[in-house]
Design a protein around this motif. Structure first.
Motif, PDB file in Angstrom:
ATOM      1  N   ALA A 117     124.786  67.647  61.489  1.00 28.39           N
ATOM      2  CA  ALA A 117     125.591  68.213  62.567  1.00 28.39           C
ATOM      3  C   ALA A 117     125.495  69.723  62.419  1.00 28.39           C
ATOM      4  CB  ALA A 117     127.041  67.753  62.465  1.00 28.39           C
ATOM      5  N   PHE A 118     125.220  70.400  63.528  1.00 25.53           N
ATOM      6  CA  PHE A 118     125.133  71.849  63.548  1.00 25.53           C
ATOM      7  C   PHE A 118     126.168  72.363  64.548  1.00 25.53           C
ATOM      8  CE2 PHE A 118     120.356  70.958  63.057  1.00 25.53           C
ATOM      9  CZ  PHE A 118     120.431  70.898  61.678  1.00 25.53           C
ATOM     10  N   ILE A 119     126.940  73.332  64.127  1.00 22.15           N
ATOM     11  CA  ILE A 119     127.928  73.967  64.987  1.00 22.15           C
ATOM     12  C   ILE A 119     127.468  75.421  65.189  1.00 22.15           C
ATOM     13  CG2 ILE A 119     130.357  74.527  65.339  1.00 22.15           C
ATOM     14  CD1 ILE A 119     129.779  71.490  64.858  1.00 22.15           C
ATOM     15  N   PHE A 120     127.336  75.821  66.443  1.00 19.20           N
ATOM     16  CA  PHE A 120     126.877  77.165  66.782  1.00 19.20           C
ATOM     17  C   PHE A 120     127.966  77.902  67.544  1.00 19.20           C
ATOM     18  CE2 PHE A 120     123.120  74.485  66.645  1.00 19.20           C
ATOM     19  CZ  PHE A 120     122.201  75.248  65.952  1.00 19.20           C
ATOM     20  N   GLU A 121     128.101  79.186  67.239  1.00 24.94           N
ATOM     21  CA  GLU A 121     128.958  80.073  68.025  1.00 24.94           C
ATOM     22  C   GLU A 121     128.048  81.167  68.582  1.00 24.94           C
ATOM     23  OE1 GLU A 121     132.583  83.227  67.350  1.00 24.94           O
ATOM     24  OE2 GLU A 121     132.343  81.588  65.925  1.00 24.94           O
ATOM     25  N   PHE A 122     128.133  81.390  69.882  1.00 27.32           N
ATOM     26  CA  PHE A 122     127.268  82.354  70.556  1.00 27.32           C
ATOM     27  C   PHE A 122     128.040  83.603  70.956  1.00 27.32           C
ATOM     28  CE2 PHE A 122     124.648  78.682  70.877  1.00 27.32           C
ATOM     29  CZ  PHE A 122     123.354  79.141  71.063  1.00 27.32           C
ATOM     30  N   GLN A 123     127.299  84.698  71.040  1.00 19.30           N
ATOM     31  CA  GLN A 123     127.819  85.939  71.601  1.00 19.30           C
ATOM     32  C   GLN A 123     126.693  86.576  72.404  1.00 19.30           C
ATOM     33  OE1 GLN A 123     128.685  89.312  68.953  1.00 19.30           O
ATOM     34  NE2 GLN A 123     130.663  89.428  69.996  1.00 19.30           N
ATOM     35  N   ASP A 124     126.924  86.788  73.680  1.00 16.23           N
ATOM     36  CA  ASP A 124     125.921  87.392  74.562  1.00 16.23           C
ATOM     37  C   ASP A 124     124.594  86.642  74.530  1.00 16.23           C
ATOM     38  OD1 ASP A 124     127.752  89.390  75.313  1.00 16.23           O
ATOM     39  OD2 ASP A 124     127.185  90.624  73.583  1.00 16.23           O
ATOM     40  N   GLY A 125     124.654  85.308  74.465  1.00 18.53           N
ATOM     41  CA  GLY A 125     123.452  84.481  74.514  1.00 18.53           C
ATOM     42  C   GLY A 125     122.698  84.363  73.205  1.00 18.53           C
ATOM     43  N   LYS A 126     123.224  84.926  72.124  1.00 16.50           N
ATOM     44  CA  LYS A 126     122.569  84.863  70.807  1.00 16.50           C
ATOM     45  C   LYS A 126     123.470  84.112  69.833  1.00 16.50           C
ATOM     46  CE  LYS A 126     119.095  87.673  71.762  1.00 16.50           C
ATOM     47  NZ  LYS A 126     117.707  87.352  71.600  1.00 16.50           N
ATOM     48  N   ILE A 127     122.853  83.463  68.839  1.00 15.23           N
ATOM     49  CA  ILE A 127     123.622  82.743  67.826  1.00 15.23           C
ATOM     50  C   ILE A 127     124.283  83.756  66.907  1.00 15.23           C
ATOM     51  CG2 ILE A 127     123.518  81.116  65.898  1.00 15.23           C
ATOM     52  CD1 ILE A 127     120.937  79.958  67.268  1.00 15.23           C
ATOM     53  N   LEU A 128     125.610  83.716  66.878  1.00 13.54           N
ATOM     54  CA  LEU A 128     126.397  84.609  66.038  1.00 13.54           C
ATOM     55  C   LEU A 128     126.787  83.922  64.729  1.00 13.54           C
ATOM     56  CD1 LEU A 128     127.958  87.305  65.737  1.00 13.54           C
ATOM     57  CD2 LEU A 128     129.901  86.155  66.845  1.00 13.54           C
ATOM     58  N   ARG A 129     126.991  82.622  64.809  1.00 15.34           N
ATOM     59  CA  ARG A 129     127.388  81.853  63.622  1.00 15.34           C
ATOM     60  C   ARG A 129     126.809  80.459  63.735  1.00 15.34           C
ATOM     61  NH1 ARG A 129     133.213  81.525  60.675  1.00 15.34           N
ATOM     62  NH2 ARG A 129     132.725  79.685  59.463  1.00 15.34           N
ATOM     63  N   GLN A 130     126.321  79.939  62.612  1.00 13.18           N
ATOM     64  CA  GLN A 130     125.790  78.577  62.559  1.00 13.18           C
ATOM     65  C   GLN A 130     126.299  77.922  61.287  1.00 13.18           C
ATOM     66  OE1 GLN A 130     121.504  78.233  62.841  1.00 13.18           O
ATOM     67  NE2 GLN A 130     121.518  76.180  61.975  1.00 13.18           N
ATOM     68  N   ARG A 131     126.836  76.717  61.443  1.00 12.82           N
ATOM     69  CA  ARG A 131     127.278  75.917  60.289  1.00 12.82           C
ATOM     70  C   ARG A 131     126.491  74.619  60.283  1.00 12.82           C
ATOM     71  NH1 ARG A 131     131.703  77.751  62.620  1.00 12.82           N
ATOM     72  NH2 ARG A 131     132.465  75.769  63.384  1.00 12.82           N
ATOM     73  N   ASN A 132     125.883  74.303  59.143  1.00 13.24           N
ATOM     74  CA  ASN A 132     125.067  73.097  58.993  1.00 13.24           C
ATOM     75  C   ASN A 132     125.773  72.106  58.071  1.00 13.24           C
ATOM     76  OD1 ASN A 132     123.265  74.787  60.269  1.00 13.24           O
ATOM     77  ND2 ASN A 132     121.620  74.493  58.804  1.00 13.24           N
ATOM     78  N   TYR A 133     125.832  70.870  58.518  1.00 17.91           N
ATOM     79  CA  TYR A 133     126.344  69.758  57.723  1.00 17.91           C
ATOM     80  C   TYR A 133     125.197  68.752  57.617  1.00 17.91           C
ATOM     81  CZ  TYR A 133     130.858  71.814  59.011  1.00 17.91           C
ATOM     82  OH  TYR A 133     131.913  72.662  59.202  1.00 17.91           O
ATOM     83  N   ASP A 134     124.489  68.763  56.500  1.00 19.10           N
ATOM     84  CA  ASP A 134     123.289  67.941  56.310  1.00 19.10           C
ATOM     85  C   ASP A 134     123.561  66.796  55.339  1.00 19.10           C
ATOM     86  OD1 ASP A 134     121.873  69.830  57.886  1.00 19.10           O
ATOM     87  OD2 ASP A 134     121.443  71.035  56.116  1.00 19.10           O
ATOM     88  N   CYS A 135     123.330  65.580  55.776  1.00 21.86           N
ATOM     89  CA  CYS A 135     123.496  64.383  54.941  1.00 21.86           C
ATOM     90  C   CYS A 135     122.125  63.737  54.762  1.00 21.86           C
ATOM     91  CB  CYS A 135     124.461  63.398  55.589  1.00 21.86           C
ATOM     92  SG  CYS A 135     126.104  64.084  55.859  1.00 21.86           S
ATOM     93  N   PHE A 136     121.497  64.009  53.622  1.00 22.81           N
ATOM     94  CA  PHE A 136     120.139  63.529  53.372  1.00 22.81           C
ATOM     95  C   PHE A 136     120.135  62.058  52.987  1.00 22.81           C
ATOM     96  CE2 PHE A 136     119.749  68.058  52.883  1.00 22.81           C
ATOM     97  CZ  PHE A 136     118.531  68.323  53.486  1.00 22.81           C
ATOM     98  N   ASP A 137     119.154  61.342  53.519  1.00 24.82           N
ATOM     99  CA  ASP A 137     118.902  59.973  53.071  1.00 24.82           C
ATOM    100  C   ASP A 137     118.488  60.029  51.592  1.00 24.82           C
ATOM    101  OD1 ASP A 137     119.361  59.307  55.704  1.00 24.82           O
ATOM    102  OD2 ASP A 137     117.344  58.548  56.089  1.00 24.82           O
ATOM    103  N   THR A 138     118.656  58.936  50.899  1.00 25.84           N
ATOM    104  CA  THR A 138     118.262  58.870  49.486  1.00 25.84           C
ATOM    105  C   THR A 138     116.783  59.143  49.347  1.00 25.84           C
ATOM    106  OG1 THR A 138     120.007  57.251  49.091  1.00 25.84           O
ATOM    107  CG2 THR A 138     118.251  57.390  47.459  1.00 25.84           C
ATOM    108  N   PHE A 139     116.455  59.979  48.379  1.00 24.43           N
ATOM    109  CA  PHE A 139     115.039  60.247  48.059  1.00 24.43           C
ATOM    110  C   PHE A 139     114.882  60.435  46.577  1.00 24.43           C
ATOM    111  CE2 PHE A 139     116.895  64.345  49.333  1.00 24.43           C
ATOM    112  CZ  PHE A 139     116.576  65.169  48.275  1.00 24.43           C
TER     113      PHE A 139
END
Length: 139
Positions: A117-139
């Motif tokens: 899941a990625f959460i983005f916050e924009f300002q003037d059409g550009k990414i100002l903040r990005q938060r990544n929640y990554d759940c990897f499959d077993t490897f």
């Protein structure tokens, strides 16, 4: 005279989709950085590859992208769902990557997957903040 026209939530969602496509297409780093505000903050929540998570700005995004281009032979983001409201965009994706080099016990050519899941916050059409929640499959 130039005018800054308001950017809609749909424009921001389209930008996120172009951004994910750019990563999958292995674009030059300059093209990737054009999606971000100079003041961007990217946060990665703790996960299997980064147990303590991470936080950085443009310089760290550039380093991570360049490192990823060396490690991954290919990667794809399959958007499962998305929502956009105002300056916020959230996407749920399945990430699939194929390794170009050995990582741990995984050999070149091995496939990795993650539910993200990625959460983005924009300002003037550009990414100002990005938060990544990554759940990897077993490897």
């Amino acid at each position: 005279m130039s005018y800054n026209l308001p950017v809609s939530a749909n424009d921001n969602l389209a930008s996120v989709r172009r951004y994910l496509k750019a990563i999958s297409s292995n674009v030059p780093v300059e093209d990737l950085l054009s999606f971000f505000s100079p003041l961007v903050v990217q946060e990665e929540m703790p996960n299997r590859l980064k147990p303590h998570g991470g936080r950085g700005g443009l310089a760290e995004i550039q380093l991570a992208y360049e490192r990823g281009r060396q490690i991954m032979a290919s990667q794809q983001y399959d958007v499962q769902s998305s929502v956009a409201e105002g300056d916020m965009v959230a996407v749920e994706v399945v990430w699939t990557g194929r390794l170009a080099m050995a990582v741990g016990h995984l050999q070149p050519g091995a496939e990795m997957r993650a539910q993200c899941a990625f959460i983005f916050e924009f300002q003037d059409g550009k990414i100002l903040r990005q938060r990544n929640y990554d759940c990897f499959d077993t490897f």
